[in-house]
Structures are given as C-alpha cells and as structure tokens.
Scaffold this motif. Structure first.
Motif, PDB file in Angstrom:
ATOM      1  N   VAL A  51       0.830  -1.201   0.000  1.00 25.63           N
ATOM      2  CA  VAL A  51       0.000   0.000   0.000  1.00 25.63           C
ATOM      3  C   VAL A  51       0.866   1.253   0.000  1.00 25.63           C
ATOM      4  N   ALA A  52       2.029   1.194   0.641  1.00 23.23           N
ATOM      5  CA  ALA A  52       2.929   2.350   0.645  1.00 23.23           C
ATOM      6  C   ALA A  52       3.356   2.708  -0.774  1.00 23.23           C
ATOM      7  N   LEU A  53       3.742   1.710  -1.566  1.00 16.31           N
ATOM      8  CA  LEU A  53       4.130   1.957  -2.959  1.00 16.31           C
ATOM      9  C   LEU A  53       2.946   2.472  -3.778  1.00 16.31           C
ATOM     10  N   ALA A  54       1.791   1.851  -3.593  1.00 13.81           N
ATOM     11  CA  ALA A  54       0.606   2.260  -4.345  1.00 13.81           C
ATOM     12  C   ALA A  54       0.181   3.675  -3.967  1.00 13.81           C
ATOM     13  N   ALA A  55       0.238   3.988  -2.666  1.00 14.47           N
ATOM     14  CA  ALA A  55      -0.151   5.317  -2.215  1.00 14.47           C
ATOM     15  C   ALA A  55       0.777   6.384  -2.778  1.00 14.47           C
ATOM     16  N   LEU A  56       2.075   6.094  -2.826  1.00 15.07           N
ATOM     17  CA  LEU A  56       3.024   7.052  -3.388  1.00 15.07           C
ATOM     18  C   LEU A  56       2.696   7.333  -4.856  1.00 15.07           C
ATOM     19  N   THR A  57       2.373   6.293  -5.600  1.00 20.22           N
ATOM     20  CA  THR A  57       2.003   6.471  -7.011  1.00 20.22           C
ATOM     21  C   THR A  57       0.743   7.311  -7.146  1.00 20.22           C
ATOM     22  N   ASN A  58      -0.262   6.987  -6.354  1.00 22.19           N
ATOM     23  CA  ASN A  58      -1.530   7.709  -6.406  1.00 22.19           C
ATOM     24  C   ASN A  58      -1.359   9.172  -6.019  1.00 22.19           C
ATOM     25  N   HIS A  59      -0.650   9.412  -4.914  1.00 20.36           N
ATOM     26  CA  HIS A  59      -0.495  10.777  -4.410  1.00 20.36           C
ATOM     27  C   HIS A  59       0.368  11.634  -5.333  1.00 20.36           C
ATOM     28  N   LEU A 142       0.491   6.605  12.589  1.00 24.16           N
ATOM     29  CA  LEU A 142      -0.411   5.695  11.884  1.00 24.16           C
ATOM     30  C   LEU A 142       0.114   5.365  10.492  1.00 24.16           C
ATOM     31  N   ASN A 143       0.785   6.305   9.871  1.00 26.68           N
ATOM     32  CA  ASN A 143       1.333   6.070   8.540  1.00 26.68           C
ATOM     33  C   ASN A 143       2.482   5.080   8.586  1.00 26.68           C
ATOM     34  N   GLY A 144       3.342   5.214   9.579  1.00 29.39           N
ATOM     35  CA  GLY A 144       4.477   4.318   9.692  1.00 29.39           C
ATOM     36  C   GLY A 144       4.081   2.885   9.962  1.00 29.39           C
ATOM     37  N   SER A 145       2.957   2.675  10.654  1.00 28.63           N
ATOM     38  CA  SER A 145       2.555   1.310  11.000  1.00 28.63           C
ATOM     39  C   SER A 145       1.517   0.740  10.048  1.00 28.63           C
ATOM     40  N   TYR A 146       0.504   1.549   9.683  1.00 25.89           N
ATOM     41  CA  TYR A 146      -0.618   1.019   8.904  1.00 25.89           C
ATOM     42  C   TYR A 146      -0.823   1.717   7.561  1.00 25.89           C
ATOM     43  N   ASN A 147       0.049   2.647   7.189  1.00 33.26           N
ATOM     44  CA  ASN A 147      -0.165   3.476   6.001  1.00 33.26           C
ATOM     45  C   ASN A 147      -1.484   4.233   6.091  1.00 33.26           C
ATOM     46  N   LEU A 148      -1.828   4.712   7.278  1.00 35.04           N
ATOM     47  CA  LEU A 148      -3.098   5.401   7.495  1.00 35.04           C
ATOM     48  C   LEU A 148      -2.869   6.809   8.037  1.00 35.04           C
ATOM     49  N   PRO A 149      -2.307   7.706   7.248  1.00 34.97           N
ATOM     50  CA  PRO A 149      -2.087   9.058   7.743  1.00 34.97           C
ATOM     51  C   PRO A 149      -3.357   9.896   7.796  1.00 34.97           C
ATOM     52  N   GLY A 150      -4.434   9.394   7.203  1.00 29.01           N
ATOM     53  CA  GLY A 150      -5.616  10.216   6.985  1.00 29.01           C
ATOM     54  C   GLY A 150      -6.407  10.673   8.192  1.00 29.01           C
ATOM     55  N   PRO A 151      -6.859   9.749   9.080  1.00 27.69           N
ATOM     56  CA  PRO A 151      -7.849  10.135  10.077  1.00 27.69           C
ATOM     57  C   PRO A 151      -7.539  11.389  10.893  1.00 27.69           C
ATOM     58  N   PRO A 152      -6.392  11.505  11.586  1.00 29.46           N
ATOM     59  CA  PRO A 152      -6.190  12.719  12.394  1.00 29.46           C
ATOM     60  C   PRO A 152      -6.149  13.996  11.560  1.00 29.46           C
ATOM     61  N   VAL A 153      -5.482  13.942  10.386  1.00 28.12           N
ATOM     62  CA  VAL A 153      -5.363  15.141   9.559  1.00 28.12           C
ATOM     63  C   VAL A 153      -6.703  15.523   8.933  1.00 28.12           C
ATOM     64  N   ALA A 179       4.054   9.535   2.251  1.00 25.49           N
ATOM     65  CA  ALA A 179       4.253   8.305   1.481  1.00 25.49           C
ATOM     66  C   ALA A 179       5.718   8.116   1.122  1.00 25.49           C
ATOM     67  N   VAL A 180       6.396   9.198   0.747  1.00 32.58           N
ATOM     68  CA  VAL A 180       7.825   9.114   0.433  1.00 32.58           C
ATOM     69  C   VAL A 180       8.607   8.622   1.646  1.00 32.58           C
ATOM     70  N   LEU A 181       8.336   9.203   2.811  1.00 30.83           N
ATOM     71  CA  LEU A 181       9.060   8.833   4.025  1.00 30.83           C
ATOM     72  C   LEU A 181       8.799   7.385   4.420  1.00 30.83           C
ATOM     73  N   VAL A 182       7.550   6.943   4.276  1.00 28.64           N
ATOM     74  CA  VAL A 182       7.223   5.571   4.661  1.00 28.64           C
ATOM     75  C   VAL A 182       7.836   4.567   3.690  1.00 28.64           C
ATOM     76  N   VAL A 183       7.857   4.883   2.403  1.00 29.12           N
ATOM     77  CA  VAL A 183       8.509   3.997   1.434  1.00 29.12           C
ATOM     78  C   VAL A 183       9.990   3.866   1.767  1.00 29.12           C
ATOM     79  N   ILE A 184      10.622   4.972   2.135  1.00 32.56           N
ATOM     80  CA  ILE A 184      12.028   4.921   2.551  1.00 32.56           C
ATOM     81  C   ILE A 184      12.190   4.031   3.780  1.00 32.56           C
ATOM     82  N   GLY A 185      11.262   4.184   4.746  1.00 30.53           N
ATOM     83  CA  GLY A 185      11.325   3.368   5.951  1.00 30.53           C
ATOM     84  C   GLY A 185      11.179   1.885   5.663  1.00 30.53           C
TER      85      GLY A 185
END
Length: 246
Positions: A51-59, A142-153, A179-185
């Motif tokens: 999902v991290a790779l897919a999210a980076l492409t989408n975003h 949430l992004n680092g663990s579940y790729n879910l940065p959305g809810p709080p923001v 997404a870039v940071l999480v893909v790196i992680g």
C-alpha cells in the motif's frame, strides 16, 4: 498470449482501483480502503509495504493535479509533526503482535468512519498550533505502522472549513510527503519482496484509471454524500478487521 492472475492478484488490482477512485472523489481514504481490504486477506506486514508503494504512485499523480491548491505553511506544520511520529509507527509494525495490530487498525478505521457519519460539519475551528502539530504526529505514527495518515489530519482539516480545492490540495500534499518517508522506511527494513513489487506493478493501471475517474466524477457528484457512503463501507471493513484480530 493471455495473462492469468491469481485470486489474490485480482483482489489487489480491484482494491487499488477502488481506493484510487474513492481518493479521487473525496481527496482521502486511499490507504484506509486498501489497507482495510488487503490486511484482511494477507497480513498487515505484507499489505503495509504494498500500500505504501501504491499510495506514493496515487499521491504523486494527484499532487500534480492540485499543485496550485495547497498552503505550504500548513502542510509544513503538519509534516513536522508527522516526521516525529513515523518512527514510532515503524517500531510498532516490527514489534507488536499482528493480533493487536489488526484490532488497532480496525478500531482506527471504525472510529474514523463513525466520526464521518455523525461528527459535526463545519464545527468549531481548532485554532491552537497544538492541534495541527498533534494531528501531524498521530498521522505520522499511523502512517508508519498502517499506512493510514488520513484520520487525524482529515479530522483537523474538517474543522478548518477550507474550500474543497484547498482541502484536497493540503491533504494530498501532506499524504505525498508521508508516502515518500514511509517507502524509505520500508526500504530500510527490506520489506519490498519480489511478490510485493509484482503486485504493485499489476495495480498501477487500476490506480491511475481509478484516480482519473474519481477526480472527473468529483466535479459532478455531491462529495459530502459520497463521503458518507464511503464511511459506511469503511465501518463495515473496520468491524471485519477487528473480528479477524479477535
């Protein structure tokens, strides 16, 4: 020569298309939809890097579309909090039991979907800087663990009464950097297996098509109503994941 996909590959392709479509219409929820489905049919550890790779492409594609609609100062403040939160999320992904993670992921999705359904619209403006940095930190974790940065923001953004274009522009810009940071992680943790790369490449056409259709239809559909429909789907998904964890 015909291409034959496994059932899992079809699930990945259809899920990524649907997630990109939802994000194209609402401006968020790509990770919630895709993680909500894929973590239930595989595992959080396998779904997260895909999902991290897919999210980076989408975003990346959406950032190009909304490149003139975001506020650099607001996005920078959110990102400062997120950078501090991402390492905590990556550590949770490595050390916490998958049962806990499934329950936590389902709870996050369910809580956010319920807020979307019954929460205030255009409510009190959150003016303190603590809110924006706190939302960024929780999103990073949430992004680092579940790729879910959305809810709080998204909750914070909903309180600011931004115009729709600014709302989407700020969120997409924030999600892209995350997404870039999480893909790196995930790269540093060596989580991108051959299987994950293969599934990601299969999903790219669906991601781009879903996004194009979503953005196009968002000009004609009622976004608040579509967000409520999405929230119902996410609520069902959240309950399903919690059940799997239990």
């Amino acid at each position: 020569m015909t291409l034959e996909f496994s059932s899992l590959e079809w699930i990945v392709i259809v899920t990524m298309f649907g997630a990109a479509f939802v994000q194209g219409v609402t401006g968020f929820a790509f990770a919630m939809v895709s993680m909500g489905v894929l973590s239930g049919v595989t595992s959080v550890q396998l779904a997260a890097p895909l999902v991290a790779l897919a999210a980076l492409t989408n975003h990346t594609a959406q950032c190009l579309y909304y490149r003139r609609a975001f506020d650099r100062i607001i996005v920078a403040q959110l990102l400062l909090g997120a950078v501090l939160g991402i390492p905590f999320g990556l550590l949770a992904l490595r050390f916490l039991p998958e049962t806990w993670m499934l329950i936590a992921l389902g709870s996050v999705i369910l809580a956010y979907s319920l807020y979307s359904l019954v929460g205030p619209r255009g409510g009190q403006l959150l003016k303190s800087k603590r809110w924006i940095y706190g939302a960024g930190f929780l999103s990073g974790a949430l992004n680092g663990s579940y790729n879910l940065p959305g809810p709080p923001v998204v909750v914070y953004a909903s309180s600011q009464n931004w115009p729709q274009e600014r709302f989407k522009g700020n969120l997409i810009s924030f999600f892209w950097v995350n997404a870039v940071l999480v893909v790196i992680g995930h790269s540093l943790d060596d989580r991108f297996s051959v299987q994950i790369i293969h599934q990601f490449l299969l999903a790219i056409p669906g991601i781009l098509l879903g996004q194009f259709l979503g953005v196009s239809l968002s000009k004609h559909l009622n976004p608040p109503m579509f967000q409520k429909i999405t929230a119902v789907i996410l609520a069902i998904t959240g309950v399903r994941i919690i059940t799997l964890g239990l």
